[in-house]
Write an enzyme that holds these catalytic residues in place. Structure first.
Site, short mmCIF file in Angstrom:
data_model
loop_
_atom_site.label_atom_id
_atom_site.label_comp_id
_atom_site.label_asym_id
_atom_site.label_seq_id
_atom_site.Cartn_x
_atom_site.Cartn_y
_atom_site.Cartn_z
N ASN A 137 0.83 -1.21 0.00
CA ASN A 137 0.00 0.00 0.00
C ASN A 137 0.87 1.26 0.00
OD1 ASN A 137 -2.46 -1.15 -0.25
ND2 ASN A 137 -2.98 -1.12 1.92
N CYS A 157 -7.46 2.58 3.44
CA CYS A 157 -6.18 1.88 3.67
C CYS A 157 -4.92 2.73 3.55
CB CYS A 157 -6.06 0.72 2.71
SG CYS A 157 -7.19 -0.61 3.15
C1 UDX Z 1 -10.82 -4.24 7.62
C2 UDX Z 1 -9.64 -3.51 8.25
O1 UDX Z 1 -10.01 -2.19 8.58
C3 UDX Z 1 -8.44 -3.46 7.36
O2 UDX Z 1 -7.31 -3.06 8.11
C4 UDX Z 1 -8.13 -4.77 6.77
O3 UDX Z 1 -7.13 -4.68 5.83
C5 UDX Z 1 -9.33 -5.46 6.25
O4 UDX Z 1 -10.41 -5.47 7.18
P1 UDX Z 1 -12.84 -3.34 6.14
O5 UDX Z 1 -13.42 -4.67 5.83
O6 UDX Z 1 -12.87 -2.31 5.07
O7 UDX Z 1 -11.31 -3.45 6.54
O8 UDX Z 1 -13.48 -2.76 7.49
P2 UDX Z 1 -15.01 -2.53 7.84
O9 UDX Z 1 -15.82 -2.42 6.60
O10 UDX Z 1 -15.04 -1.46 8.87
O11 UDX Z 1 -15.44 -3.93 8.49
C6 UDX Z 1 -15.07 -4.38 9.74
C7 UDX Z 1 -16.27 -5.12 10.35
O12 UDX Z 1 -15.87 -5.72 11.57
C8 UDX Z 1 -17.46 -4.19 10.69
O13 UDX Z 1 -18.62 -4.65 10.05
C9 UDX Z 1 -17.57 -4.28 12.21
O14 UDX Z 1 -18.89 -4.23 12.69
C10 UDX Z 1 -16.93 -5.65 12.47
N1 UDX Z 1 -16.41 -5.81 13.84
C11 UDX Z 1 -15.64 -4.86 14.38
C12 UDX Z 1 -16.73 -6.96 14.55
O15 UDX Z 1 -17.45 -7.83 14.08
N2 UDX Z 1 -16.22 -7.11 15.81
C13 UDX Z 1 -15.46 -6.14 16.41
O16 UDX Z 1 -15.04 -6.30 17.56
C14 UDX Z 1 -15.15 -4.98 15.66
C1 UDX Z 2 -5.99 -0.05 -2.07
C2 UDX Z 2 -5.03 -1.05 -2.74
O1 UDX Z 2 -5.03 -0.81 -4.15
C3 UDX Z 2 -5.44 -2.47 -2.43
O2 UDX Z 2 -4.50 -3.39 -2.97
C4 UDX Z 2 -5.52 -2.65 -0.92
O3 UDX Z 2 -5.95 -3.96 -0.59
C5 UDX Z 2 -6.44 -1.63 -0.30
O4 UDX Z 2 -6.04 -0.31 -0.67
P1 UDX Z 2 -8.42 0.89 -2.61
O5 UDX Z 2 -8.11 1.89 -1.55
O6 UDX Z 2 -9.70 0.15 -2.55
O7 UDX Z 2 -7.27 -0.23 -2.65
O8 UDX Z 2 -8.38 1.62 -4.05
P2 UDX Z 2 -7.22 2.08 -5.05
O9 UDX Z 2 -7.65 1.71 -6.41
O10 UDX Z 2 -5.89 1.62 -4.64
O11 UDX Z 2 -7.29 3.68 -4.96
C6 UDX Z 2 -6.90 4.37 -3.80
C7 UDX Z 2 -6.99 5.86 -4.05
O12 UDX Z 2 -5.97 6.30 -4.94
C8 UDX Z 2 -8.31 6.33 -4.66
O13 UDX Z 2 -8.71 7.52 -4.02
C9 UDX Z 2 -7.94 6.57 -6.10
O14 UDX Z 2 -8.79 7.49 -6.73
C10 UDX Z 2 -6.54 7.10 -5.97
N1 UDX Z 2 -5.72 6.95 -7.19
C11 UDX Z 2 -5.46 5.71 -7.69
C12 UDX Z 2 -5.17 8.08 -7.80
O15 UDX Z 2 -5.39 9.21 -7.34
N2 UDX Z 2 -4.38 7.92 -8.91
C13 UDX Z 2 -4.10 6.68 -9.43
O16 UDX Z 2 -3.37 6.61 -10.43
C14 UDX Z 2 -4.66 5.54 -8.81
#
Ligand code: UDX
Ligand code: UDX
Length: 464
Positions: free
Chosen positions: A229, A281
């Site tokens: 990342n 992320c």
């Molecule tokens: C999460 C992490 O933030 C990220 O660092 C990792 O790479 C992938 O997993 P994401 O799935 O995007 O990312 O997070 P989010 O959509 O907030 O989902 C987390 C879920 O966990 C929520 O639905 C929340 O309710 C749940 N949760 C949280 C539990 O079930 N138990 C807990 O104690 C805390």
């Molecule tokens: C990212 C990583 O790509 C993925 O591998 C990881 O698991 C989670 O974090 P995500 O955040 O879902 O995924 O989207 P990504 O397509 O990476 O874009 C991130 C941000 O960068 C967005 O706001 C996007 O608009 C921006 N971006 C991307 C740019 O501004 N320019 C680019 O050329 C590419």
């Protein structure tokens, strides 16, 4: 007899955390491995109810079909966490790990409270040995802490901890899960660790070519996720830094990135200048990396990576300053339409979206704003809940732009490319401005229609 009884269940899998990562990843495993019984649990009952409905809690192209195919067959969503822990042999942990907002490391380190609470729940409710898989992105050496918590009782129950970071990007999650560049599985290099690793390799091998399944020691795996990342974000900050120079030097950042990206050693992807990266992320993981480096006394390394975040903040502020400069140094009372609020196209997610910062800065300048987005208006309302009176939310981009002094394009939704621009121009206050924060519009054509056009990293096209 139901469908479930028809199948031989080879493996029972639980995922704790039904978020953007847990939900789609488990849906893919269930779809690809009919012999696995996959249950996804979450503390949030509303989220689970949504996963069990026709209106899934997240928008991802292709996700509805994927979930519909497996749900009720070998994919289940439930709030019964304790039962889930008891009944499953393989447990993915995908709870959120946000940036800490309090105490030591506030604003930098990962907040591990949900993750640790989950580890303790697993310990509490397990009555047989388990493989526990870190899916959430975590600081290096978290697996060690997890092992210590899980193996603190001497009762014959074993816990093998694996690291299996997820690399999917939002908006393309289903495609990324089906055709991943690689699957990374880190484990202890002991007999038990290697056996647990093989169990997970076998699951992925159901649909991922074995050459793409990478195994490593557990610390390399944890670190590789943060570094991936950081590298991706670094490319965006690099091209955004150059976009500032292009604007001064009458160069065109799109031409520069094309020329640079054709070097096969550099490659063309992730070189689009923009209003800066958003998403849950990049910022979190880089700050986490920075905190880790400082913790080990590596200040020069920490400073280097921190500058990636600083350039991102700079790019967002620069966008506002460019707007101000172009619009005669005052935005007070002017109406500005934001096209797009999601942090990228094809998602309704607005976490860390640059649009949040830009909207707040415009309000500080006493502008009125109209927010438009095909999928993210509900999240936008929640993000800006404290600023209710000064914002209107209008889904249709044409209606949203009506009577506005400027359009700021913030998300690269495909629909914005082919709108009726002469009609939009007619409906706006004059002089009319477009600030294309994603460089996706036909700038020359918009200029010819009458707009003053300000792309990122290119000379503006103005009628003054
Ligand atoms: C999460 C992490 O933030 C990220 O660092 C990792 O790479 C992938 O997993 P994401 O799935 O995007 O990312 O997070 P989010 O959509 O907030 O989902 C987390 C879920 O966990 C929520 O639905 C929340 O309710 C749940 N949760 C949280 C539990 O079930 N138990 C807990 O104690 C805390
Ligand atoms: C990212 C990583 O790509 C993925 O591998 C990881 O698991 C989670 O974090 P995500 O955040 O879902 O995924 O989207 P990504 O397509 O990476 O874009 C991130 C941000 O960068 C967005 O706001 C996007 O608009 C921006 N971006 C991307 C740019 O501004 N320019 C680019 O050329 C590419």
């Amino acid at each position: 007899m139901n469908d479930e009884d028809d199948m031989t269940i080879e493996k029972t899998i639980l995922c704790i955390g039904a978020g953007y990562v847990g939900g789609p990843t488990m849906a893919m495993i269930a779809a690809q491995c009919p012999g696995c019984r996959v249950t996804v649990v979450d503390i949030n009952p509303a989220r689970i109810a949504a996963w069990n409905s026709d209106n899934l809690p997240i928008y991802e192209p292709g996700l509805d079909e994927l979930v519909r195919a497996a749900r009720g067959r070998n994919l289940f969503f439930s709030t019964e966490i304790e039962r889930g822990i008891r009944e499953n042999e393989i447990i993915f942990v995908s709870v959120n790990t946000p940036t800490k907002t309090f105490g030591l490391g506030a604003g930098m380190a990962a907040d591990l409270q949900y993750w640790e609470k989950t580890a303790r729940q697993i310990l509490e409710f397990s009555d047989s040995s388990k493989i526990v898989i870190e899916k959430s992105t975590l600081p290096v050496k978290t697996a060690l802490a997890m092992e210590r918590i899980l193996n603190c009782r001497d009762n014959g129950i074993r816990f093998d901890v694996l690291s299996n970071p997820e690399f999917l990007a939002e908006g393309t999650a289903v495609r990324d899960l089906e055709h991943p560049d690689r699957i990374l599985i880190g484990s202890r290099e002991t007999d038990n660790g290697l056996k647990a690793r093989q169990t997970l390799v076998d699951i992925y091998a159901s649909w991922v070519p074995t050459g793409k399944i990478l195994t490593s020691n557990i610390w390399s795996s944890e670190l590789s996720k943060l570094v991936s990342n950081a590298f991706l974000a670094q490319r965006i900050s690099s091209i955004n830094a150059i976009s500032a120079l292009c604007e001064k030097a009458d160069a065109d950042v799109v031409e520069v990135s094309r020329a640079v990206g054709m070097d096969s050693r550099i490659g063309p992807k992730f070189l689009n200048a923009s209003i800066g990266f958003g998403g849950s992320c990049f910022r979190k993981d880089i700050l986490n990396l920075v905190y880790l480096c400082r913790n080990y006394g590596l200040d020069a390394v920490a400073d280097y990576w921190e500058s990636v975040v600083q350039i991102n903040d700079y790019q967002q502020e620069r966008f506002i300053r460019n707007m101000l400069g172009a619009m005669f140094n005052t935005l007070t009372g002017k109406r500005i339409c934001l096209w797009g609020f999601a942090f990228k196209a094809n998602t309704g997610d607005t976490r860390e979206s640059p649009a949040i910062f830009i909207a707040r800065r415009l309000l500080e300048e006493q502008a009125e704003i109209v927010v438009s987005d095909p999928k993210a208006l509900e999240n936008a309302r929640a993000d800006l809940v404290d600023a209710k009176g000064q914002i209107r939310y209008v889904e249709d981009p044409l209606l949203a732009a009506e009577g506005c002094h400027a359009i700021a394009l913030l998300t690269e939704w495909e629909i914005y490319r082919s709108l009726d621009f002469p009609k939009i121009f007619e409906s706006m206050a004059k002089p009319a401005f477009i600030f294309d924060g994603r460089n996706i519009l036909d700038h020359r054509r918009c200029f010819e229609i009458g707009f003053n056009v300000y792309p990122v990293g290119k000379p503006p096209l103005t009628h003054f």
